[in-house]
Motif scaffolding. Structure first.
Motif, PDB file in Angstrom:
ATOM      1  N   PRO A  65       0.824  -1.212   0.000  1.00  0.00           N
ATOM      2  CA  PRO A  65       0.000   0.000   0.000  1.00  0.00           C
ATOM      3  C   PRO A  65       0.853   1.255   0.000  1.00  0.00           C
ATOM      4  CG  PRO A  65       0.004  -0.985   2.175  1.00  0.00           C
ATOM      5  CD  PRO A  65       0.724  -1.947   1.268  1.00  0.00           C
ATOM      6  N   ALA A  66       0.327   2.295  -0.633  1.00  0.00           N
ATOM      7  CA  ALA A  66       0.978   3.602  -0.608  1.00  0.00           C
ATOM      8  C   ALA A  66       0.422   4.401   0.557  1.00  0.00           C
ATOM      9  CB  ALA A  66       0.735   4.319  -1.932  1.00  0.00           C
ATOM     10  N   ALA A  67       0.715   5.672   0.566  1.00  0.00           N
ATOM     11  CA  ALA A  67       0.196   6.532   1.634  1.00  0.00           C
ATOM     12  C   ALA A  67      -1.321   6.516   1.608  1.00  0.00           C
ATOM     13  CB  ALA A  67       0.724   7.955   1.439  1.00  0.00           C
ATOM     14  N   GLY A  68      -1.930   6.408   2.772  1.00  0.00           N
ATOM     15  CA  GLY A  68      -3.383   6.360   2.863  1.00  0.00           C
ATOM     16  C   GLY A  68      -3.935   4.951   2.882  1.00  0.00           C
ATOM     17  N   GLY A  69      -3.081   3.935   2.687  1.00  0.00           N
ATOM     18  CA  GLY A  69      -3.545   2.551   2.768  1.00  0.00           C
ATOM     19  C   GLY A  69      -3.969   1.954   1.446  1.00  0.00           C
ATOM     20  N   ALA A  70      -4.234   2.751   0.404  1.00  0.00           N
ATOM     21  CA  ALA A  70      -4.652   2.221  -0.890  1.00  0.00           C
ATOM     22  C   ALA A  70      -3.437   1.683  -1.643  1.00  0.00           C
ATOM     23  CB  ALA A  70      -5.330   3.321  -1.703  1.00  0.00           C
ATOM     24  N   PRO A  71      -3.629   0.679  -2.493  1.00  0.00           N
ATOM     25  CA  PRO A  71      -2.501   0.141  -3.261  1.00  0.00           C
ATOM     26  C   PRO A  71      -1.927   1.198  -4.196  1.00  0.00           C
ATOM     27  CG  PRO A  71      -4.414  -1.315  -3.372  1.00  0.00           C
ATOM     28  CD  PRO A  71      -4.879  -0.054  -2.743  1.00  0.00           C
ATOM     29  N   GLY A 557     -19.035  -9.162  -0.342  1.00  0.00           N
ATOM     30  CA  GLY A 557     -18.559  -8.045   0.457  1.00  0.00           C
ATOM     31  C   GLY A 557     -17.808  -8.534   1.683  1.00  0.00           C
ATOM     32  N   SER A 558     -16.821  -7.776   2.104  1.00  0.00           N
ATOM     33  CA  SER A 558     -16.071  -8.141   3.307  1.00  0.00           C
ATOM     34  C   SER A 558     -15.885  -6.894   4.158  1.00  0.00           C
ATOM     35  CB  SER A 558     -14.723  -8.755   2.949  1.00  0.00           C
ATOM     36  OG  SER A 558     -13.968  -7.872   2.139  1.00  0.00           O
ATOM     37  N   PHE A 559     -15.961  -7.083   5.480  1.00  0.00           N
ATOM     38  CA  PHE A 559     -15.875  -5.974   6.422  1.00  0.00           C
ATOM     39  C   PHE A 559     -14.950  -6.356   7.562  1.00  0.00           C
ATOM     40  CE2 PHE A 559     -19.809  -5.487   4.183  1.00  0.00           C
ATOM     41  CZ  PHE A 559     -20.025  -4.119   4.087  1.00  0.00           C
ATOM     42  N   GLU A 560     -14.185  -5.404   8.008  1.00  0.00           N
ATOM     43  CA  GLU A 560     -13.399  -5.580   9.225  1.00  0.00           C
ATOM     44  C   GLU A 560     -14.221  -5.024  10.383  1.00  0.00           C
ATOM     45  OE1 GLU A 560      -9.679  -3.328  10.809  1.00  0.00           O
ATOM     46  OE2 GLU A 560      -8.946  -4.979   9.531  1.00  0.00           O
ATOM     47  N   LEU A 561     -14.601  -5.910  11.316  1.00  0.00           N
ATOM     48  CA  LEU A 561     -15.446  -5.490  12.440  1.00  0.00           C
ATOM     49  C   LEU A 561     -14.595  -4.852  13.533  1.00  0.00           C
ATOM     50  CD1 LEU A 561     -17.876  -8.550  12.660  1.00  0.00           C
ATOM     51  CD2 LEU A 561     -18.134  -6.423  11.357  1.00  0.00           C
ATOM     52  N   ARG A 562     -15.290  -4.229  14.458  1.00  0.00           N
ATOM     53  CA  ARG A 562     -14.605  -3.479  15.522  1.00  0.00           C
ATOM     54  C   ARG A 562     -13.741  -4.414  16.368  1.00  0.00           C
ATOM     55  NH1 ARG A 562     -18.080   0.709  18.928  1.00  0.00           N
ATOM     56  NH2 ARG A 562     -17.929   1.713  16.882  1.00  0.00           N
ATOM     57  N   ASP A 563     -14.155  -5.682  16.531  1.00  0.00           N
ATOM     58  CA  ASP A 563     -13.360  -6.601  17.350  1.00  0.00           C
ATOM     59  C   ASP A 563     -12.177  -7.199  16.600  1.00  0.00           C
ATOM     60  OD1 ASP A 563     -14.553  -8.324  15.595  1.00  0.00           O
ATOM     61  OD2 ASP A 563     -15.683  -9.459  17.097  1.00  0.00           O
ATOM     62  N   GLY A 564     -11.947  -6.753  15.352  1.00  0.00           N
ATOM     63  CA  GLY A 564     -10.804  -7.234  14.579  1.00  0.00           C
ATOM     64  C   GLY A 564     -11.101  -8.417  13.679  1.00  0.00           C
ATOM     65  N   SER A 565     -12.265  -9.037  13.816  1.00  0.00           N
ATOM     66  CA  SER A 565     -12.624 -10.162  12.961  1.00  0.00           C
ATOM     67  C   SER A 565     -13.116  -9.653  11.608  1.00  0.00           C
ATOM     68  CB  SER A 565     -13.700 -11.016  13.627  1.00  0.00           C
ATOM     69  OG  SER A 565     -14.883 -10.259  13.833  1.00  0.00           O
ATOM     70  N   THR A 566     -13.203 -10.563  10.647  1.00  0.00           N
ATOM     71  CA  THR A 566     -13.655 -10.219   9.302  1.00  0.00           C
ATOM     72  C   THR A 566     -15.015 -10.848   9.044  1.00  0.00           C
ATOM     73  OG1 THR A 566     -11.382 -10.097   8.500  1.00  0.00           O
ATOM     74  CG2 THR A 566     -13.107 -10.311   6.846  1.00  0.00           C
ATOM     75  N   ARG A 620     -15.894  -1.547   8.937  1.00  0.00           N
ATOM     76  CA  ARG A 620     -15.701  -0.823   7.689  1.00  0.00           C
ATOM     77  C   ARG A 620     -15.383  -1.827   6.583  1.00  0.00           C
ATOM     78  NH1 ARG A 620     -15.351   4.267   6.213  1.00  0.00           N
ATOM     79  NH2 ARG A 620     -15.517   4.981   8.371  1.00  0.00           N
ATOM     80  N   ALA A 621     -15.903  -1.519   5.390  1.00  0.00           N
ATOM     81  CA  ALA A 621     -15.694  -2.399   4.246  1.00  0.00           C
ATOM     82  C   ALA A 621     -14.217  -2.451   3.860  1.00  0.00           C
ATOM     83  CB  ALA A 621     -16.528  -1.922   3.061  1.00  0.00           C
ATOM     84  N   LEU A 622     -13.784  -3.635   3.395  1.00  0.00           N
ATOM     85  CA  LEU A 622     -12.408  -3.834   2.944  1.00  0.00           C
ATOM     86  C   LEU A 622     -12.335  -3.619   1.433  1.00  0.00           C
ATOM     87  CD1 LEU A 622     -11.526  -7.071   4.955  1.00  0.00           C
ATOM     88  CD2 LEU A 622     -10.847  -4.735   5.491  1.00  0.00           C
ATOM     89  N   VAL A 627      -7.713  -3.705   2.489  1.00  0.00           N
ATOM     90  CA  VAL A 627      -7.443  -2.564   3.364  1.00  0.00           C
ATOM     91  C   VAL A 627      -8.765  -1.906   3.743  1.00  0.00           C
ATOM     92  CG1 VAL A 627      -6.282  -0.335   3.577  1.00  0.00           C
ATOM     93  CG2 VAL A 627      -5.222  -2.193   2.259  1.00  0.00           C
ATOM     94  N   PRO A 628      -9.054  -1.674   5.038  1.00  0.00           N
ATOM     95  CA  PRO A 628     -10.287  -0.980   5.418  1.00  0.00           C
ATOM     96  C   PRO A 628     -10.293   0.434   4.857  1.00  0.00           C
ATOM     97  CG  PRO A 628      -9.243  -2.014   7.321  1.00  0.00           C
ATOM     98  CD  PRO A 628      -8.253  -2.075   6.204  1.00  0.00           C
ATOM     99  N   GLY A 629     -11.328   0.780   4.180  1.00  0.00           N
ATOM    100  CA  GLY A 629     -11.400   2.105   3.581  1.00  0.00           C
ATOM    101  C   GLY A 629     -12.688   2.330   2.832  1.00  0.00           C
TER     102      GLY A 629
END
Length: 841
Positions: A65-71, A557-566, A620-622, A627-629
């Motif tokens: 990833p570059a700055a900001g987390g995006a590839p 769709g995939s999401f990173e949940l608050r507890d760190g799970s996907t 948040r959606a991956l 990368v969450p964003g």
């Protein structure tokens, strides 16, 4: 000693013909595989060097990833900076994607895996160095394309025609403005290259607005690629790298896919050689027994054990060398045949011209032929050297065979170990690759013990069917159990391999069919073939058709949940899933009617996390790079349900991914359709006509089960074709044993003729003996192969064990046919023996 070897081989030349032929076939397979693989590698290297002739350095993403987390991706601003570097003659932004060309008859041109869409970037003269035009001009607008001339010819298109091209699941009618030649591995493999003008290609294939897949640099005269690579690397941001042309070529040469076909061919060639070793070993065993008195005389006149050993091994090496040379010549034809078999017949050939005098394949063929023959003959040679000189004084040679006690113990141990390995394999190929050979070795070692009781069981039925001829045949099978084991062993290995493949693929086919049917939660499913996409508007177009009760596009769709799970979810139309309109889901708690404002989870997922209706999921959606964003997730659980994997492990409404890519969030995985009662078949045809896209598959449950089950058919055919060589060698082994048995038993056959057995009886006796030995080998092979096939799939979840009884019975029928054919020549020679001369020997 060499003269002795030559005399011995010349004297017994007829006895060496079939084992030499077996070695010849094995060496031909090895040398043909090596020559063809070498030709493929050289052709691929040539294509790699010829492709993209303007590339000296390539700037590409590393995946970091570059700055900001995006590839990180190269863009237009970077291209301009690179173009201004010293030593850069040109800097080109490259865009690549999937573009499928449809022929006039509505079928896809070339394989779906080889459908490239590229950008046509003309210079000031209107030419593109990568795509040399041979007719017409390059594309200049959104409704124009150029196509490689081999694909245009196959599709029946000429410059000026309207052509259909499928991009991102959408069928487009475009004008063909030009055709070009290209040195590209895609075209060489039978695929297509479709070129768009740069603006259209950017719209279709750009990884991000204003971005490129890569930027390629052309070095100015006098600038080395390595120097230009260093200069480019200094101005690159994080996440991008500069790779020189030599390194790009080296990467392509080291690609693992390059060697897959050659490795597969060599594996089957090795199996053929292994089976050939049975035939060679059996031949020298029988010859050693027949020459026992001769070897004893050599020992009596002063020859040492080593001299006898070297003489027999010299015979084997000579036979192996001659067979290897003939096999190499035959292997050149095998390589040419492989080129014809695997050549797609489109574009410039992927393989370079064969080099028959290449030293590596030639030396390998000689080494393999001599080594296999000598190794197979070593044990018989050792036995021959062990004959005592005093045996020359005996008239009742050969001496009694040694005890089978140690062989039986070793066989029992190997059989148990092999069976245990298969039992614990759980589908692990590495364990299977060890377990099956060990089991086969054990069964071959045990065959001398197994054969007598089995033939006794056959005694009564054969006596009633064939009379005294069957009794004599069974007695001959039991009389020399070692020879029976060696003869049956080759067929055991061959039939075991065929049975393993048959049972494994039959079980995989049944498993895939059942899974495909269970995974279809509604009446119809629209999906794309591999490497293609379902258009974003497909569900809307289907919804406008008559007889549609409910329809939804399914996205992932995939999401990173608050507890760190996907959280992985199927994104659907909540109106279609709610109120049970789509079907296929069983609600355990809550209601799917409220899916538009919440999320539904499967029973298993709820139990894993301790969730229940009313709990709130936030995250948040991956992105595609993980990368969450993307859009935020903050929704309550409104239902807990059970359903197929296609609609799980969670359900989200399309609004949850709004704005995350396409209009409704991400590519469409499939479209699910429920028809009005009794209208499924009619709706299926209406959908096919309305979409008119050869890349889309419209299936009901029966279609899904059938297509999934039939998908293994081509693989089974290819494996059968390759294994047929080993079966042929096994048949040669039976014929060789029966032929040599006639030489050994001339006096016996003469005595049988003298006491009243006619010529037809002699032929019948040998046929029965040959069939019994063949059936014995086939039976053990089916037993071992069936066990290995079951073990290959038993570890998979939801595996269905399918035993194709008709195919397995066909193997027994084939073995019987092999036995009958193998006995024809020996039987005719035995029946033709004059009685008086036979009795005198």
């Amino acid at each position: 000693m060499f003269r002795t070897v030559l005399r011995s081989v010349h004297r017994d030349l007829r006895r060496f013909v079939l084992p030499a032929l077996a070695v010849l076939i094995g060496v031909a397979c090895v040398s043909g595989s090596l020559l063809y693989s070498r030709s493929l590698a050289e052709g691929a290297d040539r294509l790699q060097r010829a492709s993209r002739p303007d590339v000296s350095v390539e700037v590409r993403a590393t995946g970091a990833p570059a700055a900001g987390g995006a590839p990180a991706v190269p863009d237009e601003a970077l291209r301009r900076r690179l173009a201004a570097l010293p030593g850069v003659a040109a800097a080109r932004g490259t865009l690549v994607g999937r573009a499928f060309l449809v022929a006039r008859d509505g079928t896809l041109v070339g394989p779906a895996s080889g459908a490239a869409g590229v950008d046509f970037t003309p210079d000031r003269h209107g030419a593109d160095p990568r795509y040399a035009l041979t007719g017409g001009r390059g594309p200049r607008g959104p409704g124009e394309v150029a196509v490689d001339r081999w694909s245009a010819g196959r599709a029946g298109y000429r410059v000026g025609d309207r052509v259909r091209v499928v991009v991102s699941g959408e069928v487009r009618s475009m004008r063909l403005t030009g055709v070009f030649t290209v040195d590209d591995p895609v075209v060489a493999a039978g695929g297509t290259v479709t070129a768009f003008d740069q603006a259209t290609a950017r719209t279709l294939f750009a990884p991000a607005p204003g971005a490129y897949a890569s930027v390629t640099l052309t070095a100015a005269p006098g600038t080395a690629p390595s120097v230009l690579t260093e200069r480019a690397a200094r101005v690159l941001p994080a996440g991008l790298e500069a790779v020189s042309r030599p390194d790009l070529d080296a990467e392509a040469a080291a690609a693992p896919d390059r060697a897959k076909l050659g490795t597969l061919l060599l594996v089957f060639a090795g199996i053929a050689l292994f089976v050939s070793a049975f035939l060679v070993g059996n031949t020298f065993t029988m010859l050693s027994a027949a020459r026992a008195r001769e070897h004893a005389l050599l020992r009596a006149v002063g020859a040492s054990r080593g001299r006898v050993l070297r003489t027999v091994l010299g015979e084997a090496a000579l036979v192996g060398a001659v067979a290897a040379l003939a096999g190499y010549v035959t292997g050149i034809g095998v390589a040419a045949a492989l080129g014809t078999l695997f050549d797609p017949g489109a574009g410039p050939g992927a393989a370079a011209p064969l080099r028959p005098l290449a030293p590596v394949p030639l030396l390998t063929a000689l080494a393999v032929g001599v080594a296999v023959t000598a190794a197979a003959a070593y044990v018989p040679a050792l036995r021959a050297s062990a004959v005592a000189p005093v045996a020359a004084l005996r008239t009742d040679l050969p001496a009694p065979a040694p005890s089978l006690r140690r062989r039986t113990l070793a066989g029992a141990l190997a059989t148990v170990v092999g069976a245990l390995l298969l039992a614990v394999a759980g589908g692990e190929l590495a364990v299977l690759a060890v377990g099956l050979p060990v089991l086969l070795a054990g069964l071959v070692l045990l065959t001398p013990v197994i054969a007598p009781p089995l033939t006794r069981v056959l005694g009564a039925p054969l006596r009633r069917a064939t009379g005294v001829r069957g009794v004599l045949a069974l007695a001959n099978v039991r009389r020399n159990p070692r020879r029976t084991a060696a003869t049956a062993g080759a067929l055991t290995v061959c039939v075991a391999l065929v049975s393993t493949v048959t049972v494994a693929l039959s079980s995989l086919s049944a498993t895939a069919g059942r899974k495909a049917g269970a995974e279809l939660p509604t009446d119809l499913r629209i999906s794309a073939v591999d490497f293609a996409e379902v258009g974003a508007d497909t569900a809307d177009r289907v919804a406008r058709l008559p007889h549609v009760a409910a329809v939804t596009a399914v996205r992932e769709g995939s999401f990173e949940l608050r507890d760190g799970s996907t959280l992985w979810a199927a994104v659907v139309d909540p109106d279609a899933v709610g109120r049970g309109r789509l079907g296929g889901l069983t609600v355990r708690a809550g209601s799917l009617d409220a899916l538009a404002r919440g999320v539904a989870v499967t029973t298993a997922l709820a139990a894993e996390h301790g969730w229940k209706p009313g709990d709130r999921l936030t995250g948040r959606a991956l992105s595609a790079a993980g990368v969450p964003g993307g859009p935020a997730l903050d929704r309550p659980i409104v239902a807990v349900y059970d359903g197929p994997e296609a609609l799980g492990p969670a359900l989200l409404p399309e609004s949850a991914l709004a704005g995350a890519g396409a209009a409704r969030g991400g590519p469409v995985a499939s479209v699910l359709v429920r028809a009005e009662p009794g209208r499924t078949e009619a709706l299926k045809e209406e959908v096919r006509r309305a979409l008119d896209n050869p890349l889309l598959v419209v299936q009901d449950r029966a279609d899904a089960e059938r297509d999934a089950a039939e998908s293994f058919g081509p693989l089974l055919s290819v494996l059968y074709a390759m294994l047929s060589v080993t079966v042929g060698i096994g048949a040669l082994g039976v014929a060789n044993t029966m032929g040599m048995a006639v030489f050994e038993r001339v006096r016996e056959i003469g005595l049988l003729r003298a006491v009243g057995l006619d010529r037809a009886g002699v032929r019948s006796m040998l046929r029965v003996e040959s069939v019994v030995v063949s059936l014995l080998g086939a039976g053990l092979g089916v037993l071992a192969g069936g066990a290995a096939g079951v073990a290959a799939v038993s570890g998979q979840p939801g595996a269905v064990i399918s035993l194709p009884w008709l195919s397995l019975l066909a193997f027994f029928a084939g073995a019987a046919a092999i036995g009958l054919l193998a006995a024809l020549g020996p039987g005719a020679r035995a029946a033709a023996l004059p009685v008086t001369r036979a009795v005198e020997r």
